[in-house]
Design a protein around this motif. Structure first.
Motif, PDB file in Angstrom:
ATOM      1  N   TRP A   1      -9.498  -4.591 111.618  1.00  0.00           N
ATOM      2  CA  TRP A   1      -9.662  -3.593 112.683  1.00  0.00           C
ATOM      3  C   TRP A   1      -9.079  -2.253 112.267  1.00  0.00           C
ATOM      4  N   GLN A   2      -7.917  -2.278 111.638  1.00  0.00           N
ATOM      5  CA  GLN A   2      -7.240  -1.032 111.251  1.00  0.00           C
ATOM      6  C   GLN A   2      -7.816  -0.415 109.984  1.00  0.00           C
ATOM      7  N   ALA A   3      -8.531  -1.185 109.176  1.00  0.00           N
ATOM      8  CA  ALA A   3      -9.083  -0.692 107.910  1.00  0.00           C
ATOM      9  C   ALA A   3     -10.486  -0.097 108.068  1.00  0.00           C
ATOM     10  N   GLY A   4     -10.952   0.028 109.282  1.00  0.00           N
ATOM     11  CA  GLY A   4     -12.275   0.613 109.526  1.00  0.00           C
ATOM     12  C   GLY A   4     -13.184  -0.255 110.371  1.00  0.00           C
ATOM     13  N   GLY A   5     -12.779  -1.484 110.616  1.00  0.00           N
ATOM     14  CA  GLY A   5     -13.585  -2.389 111.424  1.00  0.00           C
ATOM     15  C   GLY A   5     -13.762  -1.925 112.861  1.00  0.00           C
ATOM     16  N   GLN A   6     -12.717  -1.340 113.433  1.00  0.00           N
ATOM     17  CA  GLN A   6     -12.828  -0.863 114.815  1.00  0.00           C
ATOM     18  C   GLN A   6     -13.914   0.199 114.940  1.00  0.00           C
ATOM     19  N   GLU A   7     -13.947   1.131 114.011  1.00  0.00           N
ATOM     20  CA  GLU A   7     -14.962   2.190 114.037  1.00  0.00           C
ATOM     21  C   GLU A   7     -16.357   1.606 113.845  1.00  0.00           C
ATOM     22  N   LEU A   8     -16.483   0.625 112.950  1.00  0.00           N
ATOM     23  CA  LEU A   8     -17.778  -0.020 112.720  1.00  0.00           C
ATOM     24  C   LEU A   8     -18.229  -0.760 113.974  1.00  0.00           C
TER      25      LEU A   8
ATOM     26  N   ALA B   1     -17.469  -6.066 103.914  1.00  0.00           N
ATOM     27  CA  ALA B   1     -16.936  -5.238 102.828  1.00  0.00           C
ATOM     28  C   ALA B   1     -15.596  -4.595 103.182  1.00  0.00           C
ATOM     29  N   ILE B   2     -15.205  -4.658 104.449  1.00  0.00           N
ATOM     30  CA  ILE B   2     -13.948  -4.056 104.889  1.00  0.00           C
ATOM     31  C   ILE B   2     -12.806  -5.053 104.671  1.00  0.00           C
ATOM     32  N   SER B   3     -11.711  -4.547 104.158  1.00  0.00           N
ATOM     33  CA  SER B   3     -10.530  -5.369 103.899  1.00  0.00           C
ATOM     34  C   SER B   3     -10.100  -6.116 105.164  1.00  0.00           C
ATOM     35  N   GLY B   4      -9.787  -7.396 105.005  1.00  0.00           N
ATOM     36  CA  GLY B   4      -9.298  -8.201 106.116  1.00  0.00           C
ATOM     37  C   GLY B   4     -10.348  -9.064 106.777  1.00  0.00           C
ATOM     38  N   TRP B   5     -11.619  -8.935 106.388  1.00  0.00           N
ATOM     39  CA  TRP B   5     -12.712  -9.681 107.030  1.00  0.00           C
ATOM     40  C   TRP B   5     -12.480 -11.201 106.966  1.00  0.00           C
ATOM     41  N   ASN B   6     -11.946 -11.685 105.879  1.00  0.00           N
ATOM     42  CA  ASN B   6     -11.776 -13.134 105.683  1.00  0.00           C
ATOM     43  C   ASN B   6     -10.348 -13.625 105.914  1.00  0.00           C
ATOM     44  N   GLU B   7      -9.570 -12.944 106.698  1.00  0.00           N
ATOM     45  CA  GLU B   7      -8.155 -13.307 106.858  1.00  0.00           C
ATOM     46  C   GLU B   7      -7.853 -14.284 107.977  1.00  0.00           C
ATOM     47  N   GLY B   8      -8.863 -14.790 108.640  1.00  0.00           N
ATOM     48  CA  GLY B   8      -8.614 -15.705 109.751  1.00  0.00           C
ATOM     49  C   GLY B   8      -8.497 -17.151 109.313  1.00  0.00           C
ATOM     50  N   PRO B   9      -8.049 -18.010 110.223  1.00  0.00           N
ATOM     51  CA  PRO B   9      -7.949 -19.439 109.945  1.00  0.00           C
ATOM     52  C   PRO B   9      -9.347 -20.075 109.901  1.00  0.00           C
ATOM     53  N   ASP B  10      -9.424 -21.335 109.524  1.00  0.00           N
ATOM     54  CA  ASP B  10     -10.709 -22.026 109.424  1.00  0.00           C
ATOM     55  C   ASP B  10     -11.520 -21.966 110.719  1.00  0.00           C
ATOM     56  N   TYR B  11     -10.854 -22.046 111.860  1.00  0.00           N
ATOM     57  CA  TYR B  11     -11.564 -22.064 113.138  1.00  0.00           C
ATOM     58  C   TYR B  11     -11.967 -20.666 113.618  1.00  0.00           C
ATOM     59  N   ALA B  12     -11.473 -19.618 112.984  1.00  0.00           N
ATOM     60  CA  ALA B  12     -11.826 -18.236 113.332  1.00  0.00           C
ATOM     61  C   ALA B  12     -11.704 -17.378 112.074  1.00  0.00           C
TER      62      ALA B  12
END
Length: 80
Positions: free
Chosen positions: A18-25, A52-63
């Motif tokens: 969200w902070q790396a550009g996801g919120q704007e997208l 492509a935005i940093s942090g996209w894959n940082e969630g747990p298996d269920y999210a």
């Protein structure tokens, strides 16, 4: 035209995306709602940018991602 539903996954706890550009997208495809219906092709294009935005894959298996993708059900389709 096939539609899909993109929605915020509130079980995704990381704020990096969200902070790396996801919120704007996210704001670019909706009007402040927690979910949006998009044409399938547009949704796939948007998701490629989101991934492509940093942090996209940082969630747990269920999210695993901050945004979920699901088919549009009859109730959603009635809103279009």
């Amino acid at each position: 035209m096939a539609l899909v539903k993109l929605a915020i996954d509130y079980e995704f706890a990381s704020r990096v995306w969200w902070q790396a550009g996801g919120q704007e997208l996210w704001d670019a495809v909706n009007d402040g709602a927690q979910a949006v219906l998009l044409d399938e092709d547009l949704a796939h294009s948007w998701l490629a940018q989101a991934a492509a935005i940093s942090g996209w894959n940082e969630g747990p298996d269920y999210a695993p991602h901050p945004i979920t993708v699901s088919p549009v059900d009859e109730e959603d389709a009635a809103l279009v």
